[in-house]
Scaffold this motif. Structure first.
Motif, PDB file in Angstrom:
ATOM      1  N   GLU A  13       0.964  -1.011  -0.011  1.00 45.55           N
ATOM      2  CA  GLU A  13      -0.103  -0.075   0.004  1.00 45.55           C
ATOM      3  C   GLU A  13       0.796   1.376  -0.076  1.00 45.55           C
ATOM      4  O   GLU A  13       0.795   2.344  -0.679  1.00 45.55           O
ATOM      5  CB  GLU A  13      -0.905  -0.086   1.016  1.00 45.55           C
ATOM      6  N   GLY A  14       1.934   1.119   0.707  1.00 41.19           N
ATOM      7  CA  GLY A  14       2.714   2.367   0.807  1.00 41.19           C
ATOM      8  C   GLY A  14       3.725   2.698  -0.391  1.00 41.19           C
ATOM      9  O   GLY A  14       3.904   3.667  -0.741  1.00 41.19           O
ATOM     10  N   TYR A  15       3.728   1.467  -0.979  1.00 39.11           N
ATOM     11  CA  TYR A  15       4.634   1.425  -2.361  1.00 39.11           C
ATOM     12  C   TYR A  15       3.816   2.331  -3.393  1.00 39.11           C
ATOM     13  O   TYR A  15       4.280   3.048  -3.969  1.00 39.11           O
ATOM     14  CB  TYR A  15       5.085   0.062  -2.553  1.00 39.11           C
ATOM     15  N   ARG A  16       2.610   2.020  -3.453  1.00 36.83           N
ATOM     16  CA  ARG A  16       1.649   2.538  -4.173  1.00 36.83           C
ATOM     17  C   ARG A  16       1.207   3.901  -3.936  1.00 36.83           C
ATOM     18  O   ARG A  16       1.364   4.807  -4.810  1.00 36.83           O
ATOM     19  CB  ARG A  16       0.247   1.729  -4.340  1.00 36.83           C
ATOM     20  N   GLU A  17       1.090   4.045  -2.760  1.00 41.76           N
ATOM     21  CA  GLU A  17       0.777   5.499  -2.258  1.00 41.76           C
ATOM     22  C   GLU A  17       1.841   6.624  -2.689  1.00 41.76           C
ATOM     23  O   GLU A  17       1.497   7.582  -3.038  1.00 41.76           O
ATOM     24  CB  GLU A  17       0.543   5.501  -0.767  1.00 41.76           C
TER      25      GLU A  17
END
Length: 321
Positions: free
Chosen positions: A204-208
């Motif tokens: 999720e952090g990678y995409r965010e």
């Protein structure tokens, strides 16, 4: 990442008692062999004892947290009128302002001044109430939420240890490669190098953060981008990577080799990754094989990924995860 011949010397704060300094209330210490004998090879420890720094003697009356769980006071166990809360907060502010070089901090477990979590808070009548943070640690962490912080006792857990040291090295590189002369381009370059490391902790952090840098960051003031990016990155990295998330990253990295390796080599890599996924081997096994073929066939982009060598291999952290 520096080679093993050029190990970094990363400035990291530490509770003085963990270095063997006799500063505790009883005149003793809580020396950490791991910090002294292992981490000192990479970390330049800067010691702090907030209780001594605010003028308390050695030995001294013990102190404890009393009152409201959200804002406890730090008072003497024998003399509750001795309240050192404000002094401890002020010292945390002083350390924050005067030690901007710090890239991490190792705290003493259970301390009413330095404890990171689960420190006993008492009712006014002396009965245990709930748990919280030591007054100095709480104020320092509020002032510097991106700073990697861990308790020494938790470093004996292989996953927590690897997580903390990963965060320290990421923050150190951020300070050196971005913050000395910051630009948006440097932030994007930094993110590009740490994409798979971030993915291992939080997809999720990678995409965010990828979306943030592509859409919002170019329109925002640089200082806002710097603060937002590093805070969000360090928050995501506190999430513990696991075999499932590491397996996902290994498969992504292997994708950069598909056109350059034969079917037998591909199967060897898949077998090694699956052995890791099913807990038959540790992370170093598939990584060693991947790095061998990346050295021959990988692009500059994939070979530059921090995930492949996040810290000196001599620390042996991935031998246990």
């Amino acid at each position: 990442m520096e080679s093993s011949e050029q190990k970094p010397s990363i400035p990291v704060g530490i509770s003085a008692c963990l270095l063997g300094q006799k500063v505790r209330f009883d005149g003793g210490h809580k020396q950490s062999r791991y910090c002294l004998n292992v981490l000192s090879d990479c970390f330049e420890f800067i010691s702090f004892c907030p209780e001594v720094a605010i003028g308390l003697p050695i030995p001294r009356e013990p102190i404890r947290l009393v009152g409201d769980a959200d804002a406890p006071r730090v008072v003497g166990t024998k003399d509750p009128s001795m309240d050192v809360t404000d002094k401890l907060h002020a010292y945390a502010e002083e350390v924050f302002e005067s030690h901007k070089e710090l890239c991490g901090y190792v705290l003493m477990k259970g301390s009413p001044s330095c404890g990171m979590e689960r420190v006993k808070i008492y009712h006014e009548n002396g009965m245990p109430n709930i748990s919280g943070r030591g007054a100095y640690a709480a104020r320092l962490m509020d002032l510097h939420p991106a700073l990697p912080v861990e308790e020494e006792g938790r470093l004996h857990d292989p996953i927590l240890r690897e997580n903390f040291i990963t965060r320290v090295f990421v923050y150190y590189e951020w300070q050196r490669s971005v913050m000395e002369q910051p630009t948006l381009h440097k932030v994007i370059q930094f993110h590009s190098r740490h994409k798979y490391q971030l993915m291992a902790h939080s997809y999720e952090g990678y995409r965010e953060l990828g979306k943030y840098l592509a859409t919002d960051a170019p329109k925002a003031p640089l200082e806002e981008v710097l603060n937002t990016y590093i805070l969000r990155l360090m928050e995501h990295l506190t999430k513990r990577a696991n075999r499932k998330s590491h397996t996902n990253v290994l498969m992504h990295i292997m994708g950069y080799l598909k056109r350059d390796i034969d079917s037998e080599t591909k199967q060897d890599l898949l077998d090694a990754i699956d052995q890791y996924r099913t807990s038959k081997v540790n992370l170093t096994v598939p990584l060693a094989l991947l790095k061998h073929y990346l050295k021959r066939h990988g692009s500059d982009y994939i070979k530059s990924q921090a995930y492949l060598d996040p810290y000196p291999h001599e620390l042996g952290l991935r031998n246990y995860i």
